[in-house]
Design a protein around this motif. Structure first.
Motif, PDB file in Angstrom:
ATOM      1  N   LEU A 138      38.748  23.563 -25.128  1.00 47.50           N
ATOM      2  CA  LEU A 138      38.154  23.665 -26.449  1.00 47.50           C
ATOM      3  C   LEU A 138      38.905  22.826 -27.483  1.00 47.50           C
ATOM      4  O   LEU A 138      38.674  22.951 -28.680  1.00 47.50           O
ATOM      5  CB  LEU A 138      38.090  25.119 -26.906  1.00 47.50           C
ATOM      6  CG  LEU A 138      37.007  25.954 -26.200  1.00 47.50           C
ATOM      7  CD1 LEU A 138      37.572  26.593 -24.935  1.00 47.50           C
ATOM      8  CD2 LEU A 138      36.434  27.010 -27.105  1.00 47.50           C
ATOM      9  N   GLY A 139      39.798  21.961 -27.006  1.00 52.90           N
ATOM     10  CA  GLY A 139      40.501  21.062 -27.902  1.00 52.90           C
ATOM     11  C   GLY A 139      41.670  21.681 -28.623  1.00 52.90           C
ATOM     12  O   GLY A 139      42.218  21.074 -29.552  1.00 52.90           O
ATOM     13  N   ILE A 184      33.884  29.042 -34.737  1.00 56.15           N
ATOM     14  CA  ILE A 184      34.697  30.263 -34.747  1.00 56.15           C
ATOM     15  C   ILE A 184      34.331  31.153 -33.566  1.00 56.15           C
ATOM     16  O   ILE A 184      35.201  31.685 -32.862  1.00 56.15           O
ATOM     17  CB  ILE A 184      34.512  31.014 -36.081  1.00 56.15           C
ATOM     18  CG1 ILE A 184      35.113  30.198 -37.232  1.00 56.15           C
ATOM     19  CG2 ILE A 184      35.139  32.397 -36.013  1.00 56.15           C
ATOM     20  CD1 ILE A 184      34.826  30.776 -38.602  1.00 56.15           C
ATOM     21  N   TRP A 185      33.020  31.325 -33.335  1.00 52.05           N
ATOM     22  CA  TRP A 185      32.574  32.168 -32.219  1.00 52.05           C
ATOM     23  C   TRP A 185      33.045  31.615 -30.880  1.00 52.05           C
ATOM     24  O   TRP A 185      33.554  32.344 -30.028  1.00 52.05           O
ATOM     25  CB  TRP A 185      31.048  32.265 -32.218  1.00 52.05           C
ATOM     26  CG  TRP A 185      30.534  32.891 -30.955  1.00 52.05           C
ATOM     27  CD1 TRP A 185      30.455  34.221 -30.666  1.00 52.05           C
ATOM     28  CD2 TRP A 185      30.074  32.188 -29.782  1.00 52.05           C
ATOM     29  NE1 TRP A 185      29.958  34.403 -29.390  1.00 52.05           N
ATOM     30  CE2 TRP A 185      29.713  33.173 -28.830  1.00 52.05           C
ATOM     31  CE3 TRP A 185      29.919  30.844 -29.456  1.00 52.05           C
ATOM     32  CZ2 TRP A 185      29.242  32.842 -27.571  1.00 52.05           C
ATOM     33  CZ3 TRP A 185      29.448  30.501 -28.199  1.00 52.05           C
ATOM     34  CH2 TRP A 185      29.096  31.487 -27.266  1.00 52.05           C
ATOM     35  N   ARG A 186      32.932  30.300 -30.698  1.00 48.42           N
ATOM     36  CA  ARG A 186      33.270  29.701 -29.401  1.00 48.42           C
ATOM     37  C   ARG A 186      34.764  29.800 -29.119  1.00 48.42           C
ATOM     38  O   ARG A 186      35.177  30.089 -27.992  1.00 48.42           O
ATOM     39  CB  ARG A 186      32.809  28.241 -29.380  1.00 48.42           C
ATOM     40  CG  ARG A 186      32.792  27.609 -27.993  1.00 48.42           C
ATOM     41  CD  ARG A 186      32.007  26.321 -28.015  1.00 48.42           C
ATOM     42  NE  ARG A 186      31.837  25.783 -26.668  1.00 48.42           N
ATOM     43  CZ  ARG A 186      32.621  24.844 -26.138  1.00 48.42           C
ATOM     44  NH1 ARG A 186      33.603  24.323 -26.852  1.00 48.42           N
ATOM     45  NH2 ARG A 186      32.406  24.412 -24.907  1.00 48.42           N
ATOM     46  N   HIS A 224      38.993  19.545 -37.584  1.00 53.11           N
ATOM     47  CA  HIS A 224      39.612  20.806 -37.173  1.00 53.11           C
ATOM     48  C   HIS A 224      38.926  21.276 -35.890  1.00 53.11           C
ATOM     49  O   HIS A 224      37.726  21.045 -35.707  1.00 53.11           O
ATOM     50  CB  HIS A 224      39.449  21.857 -38.277  1.00 53.11           C
ATOM     51  CG  HIS A 224      40.234  23.104 -38.042  1.00 53.11           C
ATOM     52  ND1 HIS A 224      39.782  24.122 -37.226  1.00 53.11           N
ATOM     53  CD2 HIS A 224      41.454  23.500 -38.509  1.00 53.11           C
ATOM     54  CE1 HIS A 224      40.680  25.097 -37.206  1.00 53.11           C
ATOM     55  NE2 HIS A 224      41.703  24.743 -37.970  1.00 53.11           N
ATOM     56  N   PRO A 225      39.667  21.936 -34.972  1.00 53.54           N
ATOM     57  CA  PRO A 225      39.034  22.415 -33.735  1.00 53.54           C
ATOM     58  C   PRO A 225      37.793  23.260 -33.960  1.00 53.54           C
ATOM     59  O   PRO A 225      36.862  23.222 -33.134  1.00 53.54           O
ATOM     60  CB  PRO A 225      40.155  23.230 -33.065  1.00 53.54           C
ATOM     61  CG  PRO A 225      41.417  22.582 -33.536  1.00 53.54           C
ATOM     62  CD  PRO A 225      41.132  22.154 -34.957  1.00 53.54           C
ATOM     63  N   SER A 242      30.920  21.873 -31.886  1.00 60.13           N
ATOM     64  CA  SER A 242      29.501  21.522 -31.794  1.00 60.13           C
ATOM     65  C   SER A 242      29.247  20.301 -30.916  1.00 60.13           C
ATOM     66  O   SER A 242      28.108  20.092 -30.476  1.00 60.13           O
ATOM     67  CB  SER A 242      28.930  21.270 -33.192  1.00 60.13           C
ATOM     68  OG  SER A 242      28.953  22.460 -33.957  1.00 60.13           O
ATOM     69  N   VAL A 243      30.270  19.505 -30.627  1.00 63.99           N
ATOM     70  CA  VAL A 243      30.041  18.352 -29.743  1.00 63.99           C
ATOM     71  C   VAL A 243      29.703  18.823 -28.333  1.00 63.99           C
ATOM     72  O   VAL A 243      29.115  18.067 -27.551  1.00 63.99           O
ATOM     73  CB  VAL A 243      31.246  17.386 -29.708  1.00 63.99           C
ATOM     74  CG1 VAL A 243      31.547  16.823 -31.075  1.00 63.99           C
ATOM     75  CG2 VAL A 243      32.475  18.044 -29.103  1.00 63.99           C
TER      76      VAL A 243
END
Length: 557
Positions: free
Chosen positions: A498-499, A242-244, A188-189, A194-195
């Motif tokens: 962000l994908g 979620i924050w990003r 899931h996006p 984290s990558v």
């Protein structure tokens, strides 16, 4: 139960065992063909966490079984070095063999496109390649056993060993990091974000630890600290994602539009000389399609002279050598409207004075006058697909490339951002070179987006194209760049940095994507520092494993 010594007594001691502990004990006691079957099945189950299935729960089944199988080896101080290496290597290799056969069986589909020439090679693709790749997992298991302890902290050593093995798989013999274990944790996006900190290898390190945690829940030593660490990592990954995503809302250009053309041409017809003109006409027809009136994808108030449309064709889209066909360039000039630029995959040819030709898998940039203004060549070629290792020897045995070019393709000299008139520059990545983020260096200023053209028609409607897409998306998020991806038969997408998929065409569909170009790029820690955070975490995990293996820890648990 942290060791075989406790496993062998499970169910016999005074303490009543749970069903969970009984299962662990039975797995630890397995030997011979039963042990091999359990290892192979658990490896195969792990692939259910990969696209298109995306069931992360599979990792929580597969890796505990692997831990318990390694626990079952116990400790035999009298065993020779070879036996101490061979037993865990066999378990890890069998686990890897199951993983790669179940995850890569679709490679055989490419050999059936021209079955008369390549079907004999099918056993190597479906079984031989997995057998070779499984060596990395075998080495990982053997390495993990060197720091194996009877406490829950042993799974940190397993995580370190597998992360190191996956890192090696990315470059040994030109590398093939397909379906790295970390992908199981990126369904899931939110989880993918984290990558941007540590790359896919860092995710692999954490994923093996987290997936292995159920195996240590019945341990007497260290289970709560390790379980708390795993839980904190899961919460941290979700919270950071979620924050990003919330901190970077989608944004799009008001002047630059994207049109991706997905022609959906079957591989058996792609290079058929009798179909070449028909294929070219199909591409031109899709290119000439326009959004309906009132469906502008950029700001309708922007003057027409300031608008740009980037039309993207997939890998090797031109069914002939374009530079040998001035009539085709004229057709392109007639099709493209003012302000439109075509970016398409093509075979590029360089001919020497001796009339010897070198072929390149390339991207052409063609302006609205039908003029080729830029070209970029593929650097990382596919062994046996685009070039033949030990060519003279293998050709004498009757082995040839899947892509029939005299001498195969040649690799490009360097990778650079391609400049565009009136639009952001782009980073060209052809087919599977997008799965090698460690090879990508971005200079300031960074390009505006990644352009990935590919031809997954070789693999039909199998898991292969879904896996390829996920790896492309992970690379784009790690580098903080939007992804514009054109695939012949799918899956084509426009993703932001962000994908988040803004638009797409599914596997086997024919059509176009019309969308404003995503604009935001993000200077990620991974882009800036590479795998530095991964290696830092790897050192911590390895050090803790050694401390508990040598029993040097403070007496706190």
């Amino acid at each position: 139960m942290g060791s075989a010594e406790r496993g062998h007594s499970a169910g016999r001691g005074a303490r009543r065992t749970s069903l969970f502990e009984a299962l662990a004990g039975r797995i630890m006691l397995a030997s011979g063909w039963r042990r091999a079957l359990l290892a192979a099945l658990s490896g195969a189950i792990a692939t259910l966490g990969l696209p298109p299935f995306d069931i992360p729960l599979a990792g929580f089944i597969a890796f505990p079984v692997l831990v318990w199988l390694l626990d079952g080896l116990g400790r035999d101080p009298g065993a020779g070095a070879l036996k101490r290496f061979a037993a865990p290597f066999a378990i890890g290799w069998t686990f890897g063999f199951g993983y790669f056969v179940a995850g890569l069986w679709w490679l055989g589909a490419a050999l059936l496109v021209d079955a008369g020439s390549f079907a004999w090679f099918l056993p190597f693709a479906v079984l031989g390649l997995p057998a070779i790749l499984a060596i990395f997992f075998g080495l990982a298991a053997a390495l993990a056993r060197l720091v194996w302890s009877d406490s829950a902290w042993r799974i940190l050593g397993l995580a370190s060993a597998f992360a190191l093995a996956e890192w090696g798989r990315g470059f040994v013999l030109t590398g093939f990091p397909w379906n790295e274990i970390g992908l199981i944790a990126l369904s899931h996006p939110v989880l993918v974000q984290s990558v941007s900190l540590m790359g896919l290898q860092g995710i692999t390190l954490l994923a093996v630890l987290i997936f292995s945690t159920p195996a240590i829940l019945s341990d007497r030593r260290g289970r709560w600290p390790v379980a708390a660490l795993a839980l904190a990592l899961v919460v941290g990954q979700i919270g950071y994602g979620i924050w990003r995503l919330d901190a970077h809302p989608p944004s799009a250009s008001e002047t630059v539009a994207i049109r991706i053309v997905q022609p959906n041409i079957r591989q058996s017809l792609k290079w058929n000389a009798q179909e070449a003109e028909r294929n070219f006409e199909k591409l031109l027809e899709l290119t000439a399609m326009r959004p309906a009136p009132g469906e502008d994808v950029v700001d309708s108030e922007t003057p027409a002279d300031d608008r740009r449309t980037l039309i993207v064709w997939p890998e090797t889209a031109f069914p002939f050598v374009l530079t040998d066909r001035p009539d085709a360039l004229n057709r392109l000039a007639d099709t493209l409207q003012p302000g439109e630029t075509l970016i398409g995959g093509a075979v590029r040819v360089e001919r020497s004075e001796a009339d010897r030709a070198r072929f390149y898998n390339s991207i052409y940039v063609i302006d609205d006058q039908g003029t080729i203004v830029e070209a970029a060549d593929k650097l990382h070629l596919v062994p046996f697909g685009e070039y033949l290792p030990f060519q003279d020897l293998l050709e004498s045995w009757g082995v040839s490339n899947l892509v029939q070019m005299p001498g195969g393709f040649s690799a490009g000299a360097s990778r650079r951002a391609v400049e565009l008139a009136g639009a952001p520059s782009f980073l060209p990545l052809i087919c599977y070179e997008i799965i090698f983020p460690d090879e990508i260096t971005l200079e300031d200023p960074a390009p505006g987006f990644i352009l990935n053209v590919t031809n997954d028609a070789w693999y039909g409607e199998t898991p292969g194209p879904y896996q390829h897409l996920r790896m492309a998306q992970v690379t784009a998020v790690a580098l903080g760049l939007p992804l514009i991806r054109a695939a012949n038969t799918g899956i084509s997408v426009v993703d932001d940095a962000l994908g988040r998929e803004r638009s797409g065409l599914g596997l086997g569909a024919t059509g176009t994507i019309d969308l404003a170009l995503p604009t935001e790029t993000i200077d990620t820690p991974y882009r800036r520092h590479g795998a530095l955070l991964f290696w830092g975490l790897w050192c911590v995990f390895t050090l803790l494993s050694v401390v508990f293996r040598l029993d040097l820890r403070p007496r706190i648990d």
